[in-house]
Design a protein around this motif. Structure first.
Motif, PDB file in Angstrom:
ATOM      1  N   ASP A 195       0.806  -1.225   0.000  1.00 10.70           N
ATOM      2  CA  ASP A 195       0.000   0.000   0.000  1.00 10.70           C
ATOM      3  C   ASP A 195       0.836   1.270   0.000  1.00 10.70           C
ATOM      4  N   ARG A 196       2.158   1.187   0.267  1.00 12.75           N
ATOM      5  CA  ARG A 196       2.999   2.381   0.279  1.00 12.75           C
ATOM      6  C   ARG A 196       4.239   2.245  -0.598  1.00 12.75           C
ATOM      7  N   LYS A 227      15.034 -11.996   7.827  1.00 11.27           N
ATOM      8  CA  LYS A 227      14.555 -13.324   7.446  1.00 11.27           C
ATOM      9  C   LYS A 227      13.071 -13.530   7.773  1.00 11.27           C
ATOM     10  N   ILE A 228      12.432 -12.568   8.441  1.00 11.36           N
ATOM     11  CA  ILE A 228      11.047 -12.750   8.875  1.00 11.36           C
ATOM     12  C   ILE A 228      10.174 -13.171   7.697  1.00 11.36           C
ATOM     13  N   GLY A 229       9.494 -14.304   7.835  1.00 12.96           N
ATOM     14  CA  GLY A 229       8.575 -14.727   6.793  1.00 12.96           C
ATOM     15  C   GLY A 229       7.462 -13.715   6.624  1.00 12.96           C
ATOM     16  N   GLY A 230       7.180 -13.333   5.371  1.00 14.42           N
ATOM     17  CA  GLY A 230       6.167 -12.329   5.115  1.00 14.42           C
ATOM     18  C   GLY A 230       6.722 -10.940   4.898  1.00 14.42           C
ATOM     19  N   THR A 231       8.045 -10.832   4.724  1.00 13.26           N
ATOM     20  CA  THR A 231       8.675  -9.537   4.482  1.00 13.26           C
ATOM     21  C   THR A 231       9.578  -9.609   3.256  1.00 13.26           C
ATOM     22  N   VAL A 232       9.879  -8.430   2.712  1.00  9.89           N
ATOM     23  CA  VAL A 232      10.957  -8.290   1.739  1.00  9.89           C
ATOM     24  C   VAL A 232      11.939  -7.282   2.310  1.00  9.89           C
ATOM     25  N   HIS A 233      13.160  -7.318   1.827  1.00 13.99           N
ATOM     26  CA  HIS A 233      14.106  -6.277   2.217  1.00 13.99           C
ATOM     27  C   HIS A 233      14.999  -5.918   1.035  1.00 13.99           C
ATOM     28  N   MET A 234      15.504  -4.700   1.107  1.00 14.44           N
ATOM     29  CA  MET A 234      16.481  -4.223   0.143  1.00 14.44           C
ATOM     30  C   MET A 234      17.611  -3.588   0.928  1.00 14.44           C
ATOM     31  N   MET A 283      17.040  -2.862   4.848  1.00 11.22           N
ATOM     32  CA  MET A 283      15.814  -2.236   5.324  1.00 11.22           C
ATOM     33  C   MET A 283      14.646  -3.125   4.930  1.00 11.22           C
ATOM     34  N   ILE A 284      13.637  -3.228   5.824  1.00 12.04           N
ATOM     35  CA  ILE A 284      12.629  -4.288   5.725  1.00 12.04           C
ATOM     36  C   ILE A 284      11.233  -3.699   5.553  1.00 12.04           C
ATOM     37  N   ALA A 285      10.451  -4.326   4.652  1.00 10.85           N
ATOM     38  CA  ALA A 285       9.070  -3.925   4.411  1.00 10.85           C
ATOM     39  C   ALA A 285       8.132  -5.112   4.643  1.00 10.85           C
ATOM     40  N   ASN A 286       7.020  -4.855   5.286  1.00 10.70           N
ATOM     41  CA  ASN A 286       6.006  -5.871   5.552  1.00 10.70           C
ATOM     42  C   ASN A 286       5.167  -6.107   4.296  1.00 10.70           C
ATOM     43  N   MET A 287       4.948  -7.385   3.959  1.00 14.41           N
ATOM     44  CA  MET A 287       4.175  -7.716   2.755  1.00 14.41           C
ATOM     45  C   MET A 287       2.927  -8.538   3.088  1.00 14.41           C
ATOM     46  N   ARG A 288       2.579  -8.664   4.363  1.00 16.55           N
ATOM     47  CA  ARG A 288       1.499  -9.579   4.741  1.00 16.55           C
ATOM     48  C   ARG A 288       0.107  -9.058   4.384  1.00 16.55           C
ATOM     49  N   ALA A 289      -0.060  -7.741   4.343  1.00 11.08           N
ATOM     50  CA  ALA A 289      -1.392  -7.168   4.108  1.00 11.08           C
ATOM     51  C   ALA A 289      -1.436  -6.544   2.714  1.00 11.08           C
ATOM     52  N   GLY A 290      -1.655  -7.374   1.717  1.00 13.38           N
ATOM     53  CA  GLY A 290      -1.805  -6.866   0.356  1.00 13.38           C
ATOM     54  C   GLY A 290      -0.527  -6.773  -0.448  1.00 13.38           C
ATOM     55  N   TYR A 298       3.913 -14.075  -5.442  1.00 13.05           N
ATOM     56  CA  TYR A 298       3.958 -13.936  -3.983  1.00 13.05           C
ATOM     57  C   TYR A 298       2.854 -12.966  -3.606  1.00 13.05           C
ATOM     58  N   ALA A 299       2.015 -13.377  -2.637  1.00 10.02           N
ATOM     59  CA  ALA A 299       0.894 -12.529  -2.240  1.00 10.02           C
ATOM     60  C   ALA A 299       0.653 -12.638  -0.746  1.00 10.02           C
ATOM     61  N   ASP A 300       0.461 -11.486  -0.110  1.00  6.26           N
ATOM     62  CA  ASP A 300       0.130 -11.426   1.312  1.00  6.26           C
ATOM     63  C   ASP A 300       1.131 -12.186   2.177  1.00  6.26           C
ATOM     64  N   GLY A 301       2.413 -12.069   1.822  1.00  7.06           N
ATOM     65  CA  GLY A 301       3.458 -12.642   2.665  1.00  7.06           C
ATOM     66  C   GLY A 301       3.816 -14.083   2.370  1.00  7.06           C
TER      67      GLY A 301
END
Length: 368
Positions: free
Chosen positions: A198-199, A310-317, A338-345, A356-359
């Motif tokens: 969303d961001r 390594k958190i499942g449901g995230t991406v990082h760059m 730096m880490i971004a949450n991908m679990r919600a959308g 890959y969708a919702d984490g």
């Protein structure tokens, strides 16, 4: 087996796969003595040679308060020899304190300049595994407090993330290797990628690059797939909603805007000065890594990047230094994830297809 015996066995015999006659260098602090002792024992049992350097309480503060630029620029002799010549290296993070004041800017610059050549050697030798390395954690009060846990809770968290709670940790990591390889094989058949939530909406290409299966042999714990994007290909905006920690300092709510691979603007909800200082360093305004975390046993943010990326449901760059083993070419004294949450959308697209969708990876790549 005691817990630390099991941990040491995994580090020596799986992570760096020490062979008879090979030399292992272990870097840590005196707090990690129980694990270092067991690592030494496992190295001897494997027929190898083990040397180590252990930092002491107050050592960093003494250098910070009384050291000159020349002393900050001194390259430790045994460490340099190990990075240049040894076959294996285990770095066990075991800090006494995470809230020490930072050295003066000119002293940090002296350290960066002095270590740059060795830094380059490290990346080159680890890329082709002439130097087999593992980065890992020994639970300490400082790390537990940073993560908002008791020492026992944090120890359990570390052991669970490393699969040391399982009967055969090595077999468990071999299972991770097999599962992630199916993902990596598909990623390596594609060349254009896009991360959205969303961001964020950011894209990159990987022609001539390789996605790598991080299966616990270079970091413990692991559980990620990663690459180095083509340096001039990254385009778009990405928001990192997890705090980014650099040299013990926290930056929150980072937004990066990128054009032709170069970070054009950077904003933080807090910690802007740290971003400004970092992006003044050579090579930091291009990306050295793009990755997807797959370790669903890491179920909370701990403020330590070895676990959090390594958190499942995230991406990082990561800004800065690329991985030569992935084909990356960017050079910098900095590699900051730096880490971004991908679990919600959140979505990851490969060659235009949602993979890959919702984490989670789609079922055909990551069967349930």
């Amino acid at each position: 087996m005691t817990d630390y015996t099991r941990y040491a066995h995994l580090l020596v015999n799986y992570c760096v796969s020490l062979q008879p006659g090979e030399r292992l260098f272990v870097a840590s602090t005196t707090l990690a003595e129980p694990l270092v002792t067991e690592v030494y024992r496992e190295a001897i049992k494997a027929g190898g040679h083990c040397e180590f350097a252990l930092g002491m309480r107050g050592q960093a503060a003494a250098l910070r308060d009384h050291g000159s630029a020349a002393q900050f620029g001194y390259v430790p002799t045994l460490y340099a020899k190990a990075i240049n010549e040894f076959e294996a290296y285990i770095n066990i993070t075991a800090p006494f304190d995470l809230r020490q004041p930072s050295p003066a800017a000119e002293l940090k610059a002296a350290r960066r300049e002095a270590m740059q050549s060795l830094h380059n050697t490290y990346f080159a030798r680890t890329a082709d595994r002439r130097l087999k390395r593992s980065m890992c954690i020994f639970p300490t009060e400082a790390l537990a407090a940073e993560a908002g846990m008791s020492l026992q809770e944090y120890t359990d968290f570390v052991f669970r993330a490393c699969k040391l709670d399982q009967d055969d940790p090595r077999a468990a990591w071999l299972g991770v290797r097999k599962r992630q390889q199916a993902v990596v094989d598909h990623l390596n058949s594609c060349t254009t990628f896009r991360y959205t939530n969303d961001r964020s909406d950011i894209s990159f290409t990987t022609k001539g690059r390789t996605w790598i299966n991080s299966d616990g042999q270079t970091n413990m714990p692991s559980g990620e797939v990663y690459t180095s994007p083509e340096e001039h290909s990254v385009e778009g905006t990405i928001y990192f909603d997890y705090p980014a920690i650099r040299n013990g300092q926290e930056v929150r709510g980072v937004t990066l805007e990128v054009k032709d691979g170069e970070i054009q603007t950077w904003r933080a909800e807090s910690g802007q000065a740290i971003l400004d200082e970092t992006f003044a360093i050579d090579g930091t305004r291009r990306f050295g890594e793009a990755a997807i975390g797959t370790n669903y046993d890491i179920d909370r943010f701990s403020k330590h990047i070895l676990f959090d990326e390594k958190i499942g449901g995230t991406v990082h760059m990561a800004v800065g230094q690329s991985y030569a083993q992935a084909g990356g070419k960017n050079v910098s004294a900095v590699h900051w994830d730096m880490i971004a949450n991908m679990r919600a959308g959140g979505r990851v697209y490969a060659d235009g297809e949602v993979i890959y969708a919702d984490g989670r990876f789609v079922e055909r790549l990551w069967p349930s």
